[in-house]
Write a protein that holds these residues in place. Structure first.
Motif, PDB file in Angstrom:
ATOM      1  N   ARG A 117       1.002  -1.333   0.931  1.00  8.05           N
ATOM      2  CA  ARG A 117       0.032   0.074   0.129  1.00  8.05           C
ATOM      3  C   ARG A 117       0.692   1.354  -0.338  1.00  8.05           C
ATOM      4  NH1 ARG A 117      -5.178  -2.262   4.015  1.00  8.05           N
ATOM      5  NH2 ARG A 117      -5.343  -3.970   2.993  1.00  8.05           N
TER       6      ARG A 117
ATOM      7  N   SER B 153     -12.898  -3.598  -9.093  1.00  7.16           N
ATOM      8  CA  SER B 153     -11.925  -3.788  -9.968  1.00  7.16           C
ATOM      9  C   SER B 153     -10.736  -3.576  -9.032  1.00  7.16           C
ATOM     10  CB  SER B 153     -11.870  -2.221 -11.438  1.00  7.16           C
ATOM     11  OG  SER B 153     -12.097  -1.417 -10.848  1.00  7.16           O
ATOM     12  N   GLY B 154     -11.221  -2.666  -7.642  1.00  4.00           N
ATOM     13  CA  GLY B 154     -10.019  -2.418  -7.367  1.00  4.00           C
ATOM     14  C   GLY B 154      -8.575  -3.724  -6.223  1.00  4.00           C
ATOM     15  N   THR B 155      -8.088  -3.168  -5.300  1.00  2.51           N
ATOM     16  CA  THR B 155      -7.547  -4.048  -4.587  1.00  2.51           C
ATOM     17  C   THR B 155      -7.952  -4.014  -3.647  1.00  2.51           C
ATOM     18  OG1 THR B 155      -5.382  -2.321  -3.747  1.00  2.51           O
ATOM     19  CG2 THR B 155      -5.353  -4.011  -5.654  1.00  2.51           C
TER      20      THR B 155
END
Length: 386
Positions: free
Chosen positions: A25, A220-222
């Motif tokens: 992150r 679509s994110g992590t």
């Protein structure tokens, strides 16, 4: 193993930094005081088998492709891949897939309470490119075909019952499987660049002949929330399973999969990530991402097969990289546990612990020759945290 969340802090603490910990992150990265050292200490010099281990650990070879296993008379298969251990009275059995096409299949090695090999035999034959798989709570081994429209085969590690095709688990490029007895589900990874993550809900827990195949649906994110949607046509023809459901989340090359304590972890080799599904909250996040470690200092590359220890550590095998098995600890340390030297054209496969947690089994799929016929299967013993 209870639910763990790895690598989430804004800054690595001093204890993690001392063990070569890293994080994700984009937060600050603390350079380790002992580069490459983990909770077991730094790796030592390579032993007679070419394996670097921490102090107190030792290795032995238990099988080589094309050679008989001990005095059993059984010839070990080529390209050993995914594996698992099963209790067998006071001893145990290690099963291993064969990732060749055609033939494939899986074999088993039987060991007594002292770790002496007492038998070896075939448990699956005439299948294609059996890569990873998973252990069920009812002590069968799910062997997965890593080919288009591949099948999952349910096999008997004890060599008594014939293997069975399980088409209800879907026909796609299967990689690994992990069983969740709480939600009575089998989780499945798909080794495609736009693969999906699935779960299978058997009609009757313990019987995989029928049930519902579902795919994970998310943004679509992590990180974020997720849900499950039924796959209309699990046989994958004429439309592949990964393209049947609008909103299905795609992952870059699904590999290993491991369940413990309301959490399932899986790896994606295409982008070198370890993902974490928090099943109680229906949320997902990254547990590891090497691209967020600056300066090429990531300790874990080429993520592949994964297993867990009773202590709560994840052990992630590398396909390539430095030919290491790295561990991710409950307190956010990411560091190599072992390294195989002189086998840069191979990959590490099939990590699995004996039932008592004191022995780790794994293979170098192509060994020193770089050929599928050169596979080597190892055992490591030592003071594992249990």
């Amino acid at each position: 193993m209870e639910r763990r969340t790895f690598l989430r802090g804004a800054v690595i603490g001093s204890s993690a930094a001392a063990f070569g910990g890293t994080l994700i992150r984009g937060a600050a990265y603390a350079a380790p005081a002992q580069p490459g050292a983990g909770p077991y200490g730094a790796l030592g010099a390579a032993d007679a088998n070419g394996i670097q281990l921490p102090t107190g650990f030792s290795s032995r070879v238990i099988a080589r492709s094309g050679q008989t296993v001990g005095s059993t008379g059984y010839t070990w298969h080529s390209a050993p891949d995914g594996g698992a251990c099963f209790a067998d009275g006071t001893g145990w059995i290690y099963v291993s897939n064969s990732e060749i096409n055609p033939s494939g299949g899986a074999s088993a090695v039987k060991l007594n309470s002292s770790g002496v090999i007492t038998g070896a035999y075939r448990i699956l034959s005439n299948t294609r490119q059996n890569c990873a798989g998973g252990k069920t709570p009812w002590n069968t081994w799910l062997s997965c075909e890593e080919v288009s429209l591949g099948l999952v085969y349910e096999t008997d590690p004890y060599g008594v019952n014939a293997a069975l095709q399980r088409p209800a688990l879907g026909r796609f490029k299967h990689e690994a499987a992990a069983a969740d007895p709480v939600r009575q589900a089998i989780y499945l990874t798909e080794d495609e660049t736009n693969g999906c993550f699935y779960r299978f809900l058997p009609t009757t827990w313990g019987n995989l002949s029928s049930g519902t195949l579902q795919v994970l649906v998310a943004g679509s994110g992590t990180s974020g929330s997720f849900s499950w949607a039924n796959v209309p046509d699990p046989d994958g023809a004429p439309t592949t399973t990964r393209t049947q459901v609008s909103g299905a989340k795609h992952f870059n090359g699904g590999e290993g999969c491991h369940y413990a304590g309301d959490t399932v972890w899986f790896t994606t080799k295409g982008d070198n990530r370890v993902w974490q599904l928090n099943l109680a909250s229906s949320t997902y996040e990254l547990a590891y991402d090497d691209s967020l470690v600056p300066g090429g200092a990531a300790p874990l590359t080429g993520v592949d097969n994964v297993t867990g220890s009773s202590y709560g550590d994840l052990y992630v095998a590398e396909d390539g990289g430095n030919m290491e098995i790295c561990l991710i600890t409950p307190d956010d340390v990411v560091a190599p546990f072992l390294r195989i030297t002189g086998q840069s054209s191979s990959e590490i496969t099939g990590p699995a612990f004996s039932p008592d947690g004191t022995r780790l089994y794994f293979s170098s799929q192509r060994g020193t020759s770089g050929s599928s016929s050169g596979g080597i299967t190892y055992e490591v013993t030592g003071p594992f945290r249990v």
